[in-house]
Design a protein around this motif. Sequence first.
Motif, short mmCIF file in Angstrom:
data_model
loop_
_atom_site.label_atom_id
_atom_site.label_comp_id
_atom_site.label_asym_id
_atom_site.label_seq_id
_atom_site.Cartn_x
_atom_site.Cartn_y
_atom_site.Cartn_z
N UNK A 83 -32.35 1.56 42.71
CA UNK A 83 -32.63 0.17 43.06
C UNK A 83 -32.58 -0.78 41.87
N UNK A 84 -32.58 -0.27 40.64
CA UNK A 84 -32.50 -1.12 39.46
C UNK A 84 -31.07 -1.43 39.05
N UNK A 85 -30.11 -0.81 39.71
CA UNK A 85 -28.71 -1.03 39.36
C UNK A 85 -28.19 -2.35 39.90
N UNK A 86 -27.31 -2.98 39.16
CA UNK A 86 -26.67 -4.21 39.65
C UNK A 86 -25.71 -3.90 40.79
N UNK A 87 -25.42 -2.62 41.02
CA UNK A 87 -24.54 -2.20 42.11
C UNK A 87 -25.31 -1.85 43.38
N UNK A 88 -26.62 -2.03 43.35
CA UNK A 88 -27.46 -1.65 44.49
C UNK A 88 -27.17 -2.54 45.69
N UNK A 89 -27.01 -1.89 46.85
CA UNK A 89 -26.84 -2.64 48.10
C UNK A 89 -28.17 -2.61 48.87
N UNK A 90 -28.18 -3.11 50.10
CA UNK A 90 -29.43 -3.19 50.88
C UNK A 90 -30.04 -1.81 51.12
#
Length: 197
Positions: free
Chosen positions: A117-124
């Motif tokens: 969840x900390x990644x800039x690639x995280x989706x919903x």
Amino acid sequence: MQLTGVYQKCLNVLHQFEGLVPLALRLYLAPVLMQAGYNKLSHFSDTAAWFGNPDWGLGLPFPEFMVVLAAGSEFVGAIMLLLGLGTRLVAIPLSLTMLVAASAVHWENGWLAIADPNSWLANENILASAEKLMQAKAILQEHGNYEWLTSSGNFVILNNGVEFAITYLFMLAVLIFMGGGRYTSLDYYIAKKNGIA
């Protein structure tokens, strides 16, 4: 002028070891692909059902044949990669397998293979996984032997994104262009024997 001479000498030395890069890729990919092929073959009927079912699976035509193609290319291809035999040729069907996996299985999950969840690639879905992971840890801390359960590492939530399939695809693409490697593959010695290398 001297600097370019030193640079050229360094390149000449590196050229002698260029076979190590394809060797490293082959040694990395072989067990991953062999395990994937083995899993499909050892659970053939379940895999075929998943390949063929349009409701909860992939909805592919001729699912048994597709399992044979995928598992065969992965298992036999992995052995050939280990040997460096037919490297460029075997990397083609393996690349196609990775493309199908990325598009049919992983694409809808985004990039990340492991939910972060900390990644800039995280989706919903990944953002929602933080709450699920926190709840799972709380349940295990209350009702399980949490220290023993986490002694091999932390719990994570699998996102099943395209990250690994695309990474393997790029690695296979390098092998298509570079081949099995100088001094490190049977391809090299076969070509040398035939006066090609």
